[in-house]
Design a protein around this motif. Structure first.
Motif, PDB file in Angstrom:
ATOM      1  N   PHE A   1       0.819  -1.208   0.000  1.00  0.00           N
ATOM      2  CA  PHE A   1       0.000   0.000   0.000  1.00  0.00           C
ATOM      3  C   PHE A   1       0.854   1.259   0.000  1.00  0.00           C
ATOM      4  CE2 PHE A   1      -3.618  -2.642   1.704  1.00  0.00           C
ATOM      5  CZ  PHE A   1      -4.405  -2.499   0.562  1.00  0.00           C
ATOM      6  N   THR A   2       1.970   1.234   0.708  1.00  0.00           N
ATOM      7  CA  THR A   2       2.880   2.376   0.708  1.00  0.00           C
ATOM      8  C   THR A   2       3.426   2.620  -0.695  1.00  0.00           C
ATOM      9  OG1 THR A   2       3.488   2.003   3.010  1.00  0.00           O
ATOM     10  CG2 THR A   2       5.025   3.294   1.686  1.00  0.00           C
ATOM     11  N   LEU A   3       3.825   1.549  -1.372  1.00  0.00           N
ATOM     12  CA  LEU A   3       4.322   1.679  -2.742  1.00  0.00           C
ATOM     13  C   LEU A   3       3.219   2.175  -3.677  1.00  0.00           C
ATOM     14  CD1 LEU A   3       6.542   1.317  -4.862  1.00  0.00           C
ATOM     15  CD2 LEU A   3       5.790  -1.063  -5.096  1.00  0.00           C
ATOM     16  N   ALA A   4       2.032   1.610  -3.552  1.00  0.00           N
ATOM     17  CA  ALA A   4       0.922   2.035  -4.412  1.00  0.00           C
ATOM     18  C   ALA A   4       0.606   3.512  -4.213  1.00  0.00           C
ATOM     19  CB  ALA A   4      -0.311   1.185  -4.132  1.00  0.00           C
ATOM     20  N   ASN A   5       0.621   3.975  -2.978  1.00  0.00           N
ATOM     21  CA  ASN A   5       0.381   5.396  -2.708  1.00  0.00           C
ATOM     22  C   ASN A   5       1.484   6.262  -3.296  1.00  0.00           C
ATOM     23  OD1 ASN A   5      -2.066   5.120  -1.366  1.00  0.00           O
ATOM     24  ND2 ASN A   5      -1.097   4.841   0.612  1.00  0.00           N
ATOM     25  N   ALA A   6       2.730   5.822  -3.163  1.00  0.00           N
ATOM     26  CA  ALA A   6       3.856   6.582  -3.714  1.00  0.00           C
ATOM     27  C   ALA A   6       3.746   6.682  -5.228  1.00  0.00           C
ATOM     28  CB  ALA A   6       5.180   5.932  -3.322  1.00  0.00           C
ATOM     29  N   ILE A   7       3.349   5.588  -5.849  1.00  0.00           N
ATOM     30  CA  ILE A   7       3.220   5.584  -7.311  1.00  0.00           C
ATOM     31  C   ILE A   7       2.055   6.441  -7.766  1.00  0.00           C
ATOM     32  CG2 ILE A   7       2.631   4.093  -9.279  1.00  0.00           C
ATOM     33  CD1 ILE A   7       4.345   1.917  -7.901  1.00  0.00           C
ATOM     34  N   SER A   8       0.934   6.342  -7.063  1.00  0.00           N
ATOM     35  CA  SER A   8      -0.247   7.091  -7.486  1.00  0.00           C
ATOM     36  C   SER A   8      -0.082   8.595  -7.336  1.00  0.00           C
ATOM     37  CB  SER A   8      -1.491   6.615  -6.745  1.00  0.00           C
ATOM     38  OG  SER A   8      -1.404   6.958  -5.384  1.00  0.00           O
ATOM     39  N   SER A   9       0.770   9.024  -6.398  1.00  0.00           N
ATOM     40  CA  SER A   9       0.936  10.466  -6.195  1.00  0.00           C
ATOM     41  C   SER A   9       2.252  10.999  -6.765  1.00  0.00           C
ATOM     42  CB  SER A   9       0.846  10.793  -4.707  1.00  0.00           C
ATOM     43  OG  SER A   9       1.908  10.170  -4.010  1.00  0.00           O
ATOM     44  N   ALA A  10       3.035  10.145  -7.412  1.00  0.00           N
ATOM     45  CA  ALA A  10       4.350  10.551  -7.915  1.00  0.00           C
ATOM     46  C   ALA A  10       4.238  11.375  -9.189  1.00  0.00           C
ATOM     47  CB  ALA A  10       5.210   9.326  -8.181  1.00  0.00           C
ATOM     48  N   ASP A  11       5.200  12.253  -9.348  1.00  0.00           N
ATOM     49  CA  ASP A  11       5.346  13.037 -10.576  1.00  0.00           C
ATOM     50  C   ASP A  11       6.386  12.310 -11.423  1.00  0.00           C
ATOM     51  OD1 ASP A  11       5.861  14.820 -12.600  1.00  0.00           O
ATOM     52  OD2 ASP A  11       6.573  16.434 -11.286  1.00  0.00           O
ATOM     53  N   PHE A  12       5.936  11.584 -12.421  1.00  0.00           N
ATOM     54  CA  PHE A  12       6.833  10.774 -13.223  1.00  0.00           C
ATOM     55  C   PHE A  12       7.577  11.579 -14.278  1.00  0.00           C
ATOM     56  CE2 PHE A  12       4.238   7.451 -11.338  1.00  0.00           C
ATOM     57  CZ  PHE A  12       5.239   6.587 -10.921  1.00  0.00           C
ATOM     58  N   THR A  13       7.539  12.903 -14.151  1.00  0.00           N
ATOM     59  CA  THR A  13       8.394  13.748 -14.967  1.00  0.00           C
ATOM     60  C   THR A  13       9.548  14.274 -14.123  1.00  0.00           C
ATOM     61  OG1 THR A  13       7.073  15.726 -14.516  1.00  0.00           O
ATOM     62  CG2 THR A  13       6.478  14.436 -16.461  1.00  0.00           C
TER      63      THR A  13
ATOM     64  N   ARG B   1      13.649   7.880  -9.745  1.00  0.00           N
ATOM     65  CA  ARG B   1      14.763   7.081  -9.231  1.00  0.00           C
ATOM     66  C   ARG B   1      14.443   6.512  -7.850  1.00  0.00           C
ATOM     67  NH1 ARG B   1      19.368   7.107 -12.071  1.00  0.00           N
ATOM     68  NH2 ARG B   1      19.552   8.662 -13.714  1.00  0.00           N
ATOM     69  N   LYS B   2      13.791   7.304  -7.027  1.00  0.00           N
ATOM     70  CA  LYS B   2      13.431   6.857  -5.684  1.00  0.00           C
ATOM     71  C   LYS B   2      12.481   5.651  -5.757  1.00  0.00           C
ATOM     72  CE  LYS B   2      11.644   8.660  -1.321  1.00  0.00           C
ATOM     73  NZ  LYS B   2      11.140   9.833  -0.630  1.00  0.00           N
ATOM     74  N   ILE B   3      11.517   5.713  -6.644  1.00  0.00           N
ATOM     75  CA  ILE B   3      10.566   4.611  -6.793  1.00  0.00           C
ATOM     76  C   ILE B   3      11.248   3.376  -7.375  1.00  0.00           C
ATOM     77  CG2 ILE B   3       8.519   3.846  -8.070  1.00  0.00           C
ATOM     78  CD1 ILE B   3       7.366   6.666  -7.536  1.00  0.00           C
ATOM     79  N   VAL B   4      12.126   3.569  -8.351  1.00  0.00           N
ATOM     80  CA  VAL B   4      12.859   2.436  -8.928  1.00  0.00           C
ATOM     81  C   VAL B   4      13.667   1.735  -7.840  1.00  0.00           C
ATOM     82  CG1 VAL B   4      14.754   1.811 -10.489  1.00  0.00           C
ATOM     83  CG2 VAL B   4      12.928   3.320 -11.293  1.00  0.00           C
ATOM     84  N   ARG B   5      14.343   2.512  -7.004  1.00  0.00           N
ATOM     85  CA  ARG B   5      15.128   1.918  -5.911  1.00  0.00           C
ATOM     86  C   ARG B   5      14.234   1.196  -4.913  1.00  0.00           C
ATOM     87  NH1 ARG B   5      17.540   7.220  -5.095  1.00  0.00           N
ATOM     88  NH2 ARG B   5      18.863   7.511  -6.890  1.00  0.00           N
ATOM     89  N   LYS B   6      13.086   1.814  -4.608  1.00  0.00           N
ATOM     90  CA  LYS B   6      12.159   1.220  -3.633  1.00  0.00           C
ATOM     91  C   LYS B   6      11.628  -0.118  -4.138  1.00  0.00           C
ATOM     92  CE  LYS B   6       9.380   3.416  -0.816  1.00  0.00           C
ATOM     93  NZ  LYS B   6       8.362   4.293  -0.270  1.00  0.00           N
ATOM     94  N   VAL B   7      11.275  -0.182  -5.410  1.00  0.00           N
ATOM     95  CA  VAL B   7      10.767  -1.434  -5.980  1.00  0.00           C
ATOM     96  C   VAL B   7      11.865  -2.502  -5.944  1.00  0.00           C
ATOM     97  CG1 VAL B   7       9.941  -2.558  -8.093  1.00  0.00           C
ATOM     98  CG2 VAL B   7       8.987  -0.357  -7.398  1.00  0.00           C
TER      99      VAL B   7
ATOM    100  N   GLY C   1       5.411  10.804 -18.358  1.00  0.00           N
ATOM    101  CA  GLY C   1       4.709  10.866 -17.083  1.00  0.00           C
ATOM    102  C   GLY C   1       3.469  10.009 -17.000  1.00  0.00           C
ATOM    103  N   SER C   2       3.122   9.325 -18.082  1.00  0.00           N
ATOM    104  CA  SER C   2       1.951   8.433 -18.019  1.00  0.00           C
ATOM    105  C   SER C   2       2.453   7.022 -17.729  1.00  0.00           C
ATOM    106  CB  SER C   2       1.191   8.461 -19.348  1.00  0.00           C
ATOM    107  OG  SER C   2       1.998   8.029 -20.392  1.00  0.00           O
ATOM    108  N   LEU C   3       2.225   6.600 -16.498  1.00  0.00           N
ATOM    109  CA  LEU C   3       2.743   5.315 -16.058  1.00  0.00           C
ATOM    110  C   LEU C   3       1.724   4.681 -15.121  1.00  0.00           C
ATOM    111  CD1 LEU C   3       5.403   3.626 -16.209  1.00  0.00           C
ATOM    112  CD2 LEU C   3       6.031   4.705 -14.054  1.00  0.00           C
ATOM    113  N   SER C   4       1.556   3.382 -15.272  1.00  0.00           N
ATOM    114  CA  SER C   4       0.639   2.668 -14.392  1.00  0.00           C
ATOM    115  C   SER C   4       1.419   1.684 -13.545  1.00  0.00           C
ATOM    116  CB  SER C   4      -0.416   1.928 -15.210  1.00  0.00           C
ATOM    117  OG  SER C   4       0.175   0.843 -15.900  1.00  0.00           O
ATOM    118  N   LEU C   5       0.764   1.170 -12.523  1.00  0.00           N
ATOM    119  CA  LEU C   5       1.404   0.196 -11.636  1.00  0.00           C
ATOM    120  C   LEU C   5       1.846  -1.036 -12.420  1.00  0.00           C
ATOM    121  CD1 LEU C   5       2.204  -0.438  -8.752  1.00  0.00           C
ATOM    122  CD2 LEU C   5      -0.090  -1.318  -8.366  1.00  0.00           C
TER     123      LEU C   5
END
Length: 77
Positions: A21-33, A39-45, A70-74
């Protein structure tokens, strides 16, 4: 969702429901630009998957995600 579903995921991956859930929240609110956020999300995954992400691979993944505009899905991650 069913608690047994998350228990099955946890037993197979070692990743807890809270971590998912923490990862899903980070992804849903992240600015993929934003390269730093990507990089933070890539490292976390990688860390959650217990797979080291070499700098070269991190660079490739980051560039690919940034290139998507910036268009990215889980499921893409």
């Amino acid at each position: 969702m069913q608690n047994s579903f998350f228990k099955a995921i946890e037993s197979k991956t070692g990743v807890t429901m809270d971590e998912l859930f923490t990862l899903a929240n980070a992804i849903s609110s992240a600015d993929f630009t934003d390269e730093r956020q990507v990089r933070k999300i890539v490292r976390k995954v990688g860390k959650m998957a217990k797979k080291p992400v070499p700098k070269e691979l991190e660079d490739e993944l980051t560039a690919s995600i940034l290139q998507s505009g910036g268009s990215l899905s889980l499921s893409d991650i």
